[in-house]
Write a protein that holds these residues in place. Structure first.
Motif, PDB file in Angstrom:
ATOM      1  N   UNK B  62       0.998  -1.264  -0.176  1.00  0.00           N
ATOM      2  CA  UNK B  62       0.065  -0.096   0.006  1.00  0.00           C
ATOM      3  C   UNK B  62       0.919   1.148  -0.038  1.00  0.00           C
ATOM      4  N   UNK B  63       1.746   1.233   0.749  1.00  0.00           N
ATOM      5  CA  UNK B  63       2.806   2.463   0.795  1.00  0.00           C
ATOM      6  C   UNK B  63       3.476   2.645  -0.509  1.00  0.00           C
ATOM      7  N   UNK B  64       3.855   1.456  -1.241  1.00  0.00           N
ATOM      8  CA  UNK B  64       4.358   1.497  -2.614  1.00  0.00           C
ATOM      9  C   UNK B  64       3.344   2.256  -3.761  1.00  0.00           C
ATOM     10  N   UNK B  65       2.215   1.850  -3.438  1.00  0.00           N
ATOM     11  CA  UNK B  65       1.299   2.266  -4.350  1.00  0.00           C
ATOM     12  C   UNK B  65       0.881   3.826  -3.991  1.00  0.00           C
ATOM     13  N   UNK B  66       0.901   4.204  -2.924  1.00  0.00           N
ATOM     14  CA  UNK B  66       0.540   5.657  -2.228  1.00  0.00           C
ATOM     15  C   UNK B  66       1.800   6.410  -2.917  1.00  0.00           C
ATOM     16  N   UNK B 136      -9.324  -2.605  -5.676  1.00  0.00           N
ATOM     17  CA  UNK B 136      -9.202  -2.061  -4.495  1.00  0.00           C
ATOM     18  C   UNK B 136      -8.313  -1.493  -4.214  1.00  0.00           C
ATOM     19  N   UNK B 137      -7.828  -0.289  -5.166  1.00  0.00           N
ATOM     20  CA  UNK B 137      -6.558   0.695  -5.244  1.00  0.00           C
ATOM     21  C   UNK B 137      -6.835   1.788  -4.331  1.00  0.00           C
ATOM     22  N   UNK B 165     -10.327  -3.403   2.121  1.00  0.00           N
ATOM     23  CA  UNK B 165      -9.117  -4.312   2.259  1.00  0.00           C
ATOM     24  C   UNK B 165      -9.468  -4.963   3.966  1.00  0.00           C
ATOM     25  N   UNK B 166     -10.428  -4.264   4.489  1.00  0.00           N
ATOM     26  CA  UNK B 166     -10.788  -4.713   5.738  1.00  0.00           C
ATOM     27  C   UNK B 166     -12.207  -5.320   6.110  1.00  0.00           C
ATOM     28  N   UNK B 171     -14.714   1.702   0.238  1.00  0.00           N
ATOM     29  CA  UNK B 171     -13.801   2.244   1.073  1.00  0.00           C
ATOM     30  C   UNK B 171     -14.335   3.703   1.146  1.00  0.00           C
ATOM     31  N   UNK B 172     -14.037   4.118   2.296  1.00  0.00           N
ATOM     32  CA  UNK B 172     -14.657   5.790   2.425  1.00  0.00           C
ATOM     33  C   UNK B 172     -13.398   6.674   3.128  1.00  0.00           C
TER      34      UNK B 172
END
Lengths: 471, 181
Positions: B62-66, B136-137, B165-166, B171-172
């Motif tokens: 997720x950190x990489x994507x962000x 789910x991006x 993801x949870x 996602x909000x």
């Protein structure tokens, strides 16, 4: 010979099988280069695909535009269908196109002689069989289109078990086929079928476009239907109108004879029968007055119906001359009323001379008749050219006028605004004026102010078509 | 996934970590790496590359994507200034995503499967965006929003009270804007 072979082998071998160790940096660069080349090839392929799609879209658009334009301009349904056949064949490159019309009950398709045939001699047997075959609902490709009300595609008609013309198709080389309906609302009014010489898989975009074309053609059919029903209605109306006019003429003509008898015997009673007492003579007088009034009514009715039944052909008429003659006829009344008639510059136009005379006689006569008790009548006649081939003539007076709400009513037959004792007449004069104006392709309207006067405007064409209107 | 996304990733990796780093990622992801902007490629390719980067950098995916998205935004702003110029801050810019930006994306990149966001009217300095996509991006969305904020000279805080993801249905993203001091 040997040398060349050897050289070729050597050339082939060096880069592939060279045992020399490749510098890793060179190999890395080579990989990057390969990647770039592959990317470029892919980008080019995408560009080509998009360009091709764009080209196809343009062709589709052009086809739809052409058919829409042809449908708008088509004089007949057949010519619109023929354009569609030719254009769809040109678009698809398919050599055969044909039209069926739905039967009146809509349960069967009847072949027409409308075709697009690339090589007529090659498809002759297919054409002959087709023109002899009617397709009931659900039978064959056209029958299935009729049943479904939407385009249908057959990959190979010779292998289709619902294609009665399969044998002819096989003989002359007809394979893939599609058909689409011409729709008016949901009603299938016609079916167009097309054939290719090779089996082909269905093309959804093509069928979608054909559905659009079917709708376009449907509009042409719809328009023509509306035109025809309008024509039929107009013809019926004209015939009804003529019957009514004939009836009015014959009836008023035939009424004259018995009326003359009533009048004649009334006259004899008065002169020869001396035994009548005062009361009897009074009845007799009243009867004779009524008969005289009836005579006037019949005469007026006859003149009204004669406007169409005894119409003269149009010829150039000098309205100034016409008005001069009318004034001479009305001389006595002008003197009696001490009236003044002012005549402006009146034109010469194509008209029925007798009817023009009647028109002005009635209008000027009315202007003099309906004058105010304390005011001498002044009647003004003027004309002005409206352009677009029309001329307006204005007859204005300073008489009693009328209320605005009667402006239309006064043109109706037997319509009178005043009692018989106040002003003589049957109420036919203005109806005659309107009928004359209309027979000339013109109009007449009135405007009035109570106690101040009335203005009648007549619009007439300066020139008439040579045939002459019969209304 | 459209090739443009891979092109952006390649550009950023090469700029930040050198040519060899991109080669290395392709090797570890076992991909040939021929991506052209208008082409369509498996979503899995992107996840493989992200996985490889995550392993190499020892960072969560997720950190990489962000990080990727945050760096991609200035490149997009440079390439398509017409979508950024009409606005003076992040919030109104984000509100044009569904109606202006994504329709334009579909025009240039036929077949692009862009997400539809739902927006919740809230206070001026807060925007609540709903995101739903099989990819789910949401981290990518977060990175782009952070990049956009940087573009407009703002700072944002993004919380995700709900996330696919949870196990949530969508996602909000609750975004709070602050002007940079």
């Amino acid at each position: 010979m040997n040398g060349i072979l050897q050289l070729a082998q050597t050339e082939n071998k060096i880069p592939v099988d060279s045992p020399v160790a490749v510098d890793p940096a060179v190999s890395l660069l080579q990989r990057r280069l390969d990647r770039e080349r592959k990317t470029r090839a892919e980008a080019e392929a995408i560009t080509e695909k998009v360009t091709r799609e764009l080209y196809e879209k343009q062709r589709e658009l052009l086809l739809l535009q052409t058919i829409a334009a042809a449908s708008n301009e088509a004089q007949t349904v057949e010519s619109a269908m023929q354009t569609a056949l030719d254009r769809v064949c040109a678009h698809t490159g398919w050599p055969v196109g044909h039209v069926y019309l739905a039967s009146a009950e809509g349960d069967e398709l009847i072949p027409t002689t409308l075709w697009h045939l690339e090589k007529p001699e090659q498809f002759e047997t297919f054409r002959r069989v087709t023109e002899k075959t009617r397709f009931p609902n659900g039978v064959g490709l056209p029958g299935r289109v009729l049943a479904a009300g939407r385009p249908i595609w057959v990959v190979d008609v010779t292998k289709d078990d619902n294609f009665p013309r399969a044998k002819q198709a096989l003989d002359i080389g007809v394979r893939a086929g599609f058909g689409f309906p011409v729709l008016v609302g949901r009603e299938v009014v016609a079916v167009l079928e097309f054939y290719s010489p090779i089996p082909l898989e269905p093309s959804e975009p093509l069928l979608l476009m054909m559905a659009h074309i079917g709708t376009q053609l449907g509009r042409v059919v719809e328009r023509k239907r509306a035109e025809e029903s309008l024509k039929r209605f107009a013809a019926k109306l004209e015939s009804n109108n003529r019957e009514l006019q004939d009836f009015a003429y014959v009836a008023s003509h035939d009424l004259q004879e018995p009326l003359r008898k009533v009048q004649a015997f009334g006259e004899r009673l008065k002169t020869r029968c001396t035994t009548l007492n005062d009361e009897g003579r009074d009845y007799l007088n009243r009867m004779q007055n009524a008969a005289a009034r009836m005579q006037v009514l019949i005469n007026d009715l006859l003149s009204l119906s004669r406007i169409t039944t005894k119409a003269q052909p149009f010829c150039p008429v000098d309205l100034k001359q016409v008005v001069r003659e009318v004034l001479s006829d009305l001389e006595v009344r002008i003197e009696q009323t001490e009236g003044r008639i002012e005549i402006g510059d009146l034109p010469t136009l194509d008209a029925d001379p007798l009817q023009m005379r009647q028109l002005f006689q009635n209008l000027i006569g009315n202007a003099l008749k309906f004058h105010r008790k304390d005011t001498k009548p002044v009647v003004t006649l003027s004309a002005n050219n409206l352009g677009n081939g029309l001329c307006e003539i204005k007859v204005q007076d300073n008489g009693i006028g009328f209320e605005e709400k009667y402006a239309e009513k006064i043109f109706a037959v037997f319509q009178r605004l005043h009692g018989r004792n106040e002003y003589e007449g049957t109420g036919v004069g203005l109806a005659i004026c309107r009928k004359i104006a209309e027979r000339h392709g013109g109009t007449i309207t009135a405007k009035g102010t109570p106690g101040q006067g009335a203005t009648f405007r007549i619009t007439l064409p300066v020139q008439q078509s040579r045939k002459g209107s019969t209304l | 996934m459209k090739g443009i996304v891979f092109n952006l990733l390649e550009h950023i990796v090469r700029r930040e970590h050198g040519e060899d780093a991109w080669d290395g990622l392709l090797d570890s992801a076992k991909l040939d790496g021929a991506y052209t902007s208008l082409g369509s490629y498996p979503d899995a390719d992107l996840f493989k590359l992200v996985g490889a980067a995550s392993a190499a950098l020892k960072l969560p995916a997720d950190t990489v994507v962000r990080w990727f998205a945050r760096n991609a935004l200035p490149l997009l702003a440079n390439k398509y200034p017409q979508f950024f110029q009409p606005h003076k801050s992040t919030r109104p810019f984000l509100l044009t995503l569904n109606d202006i930006i994504h329709p334009e994306v579909r025009k240039i990149y036929p077949g692009a499967d862009v997400p539809v966001f739902d927006f919740e009217a809230s206070a001026d300095d807060v925007l609540v965006m709903g995101y739903r996509s099989p990819r789910k991006l949401c981290a990518f969305a977060e990175g782009l929003i952070e990049g956009a904020a940087a573009h407009y000279g703002e700072e944002v805080t993004i919380e995700q009270p709900r996330c696919m993801h949870r196990g949530d249905e969508k996602c909000v993203l609750r975004i709070t804007f602050r002007k940079q001091q």
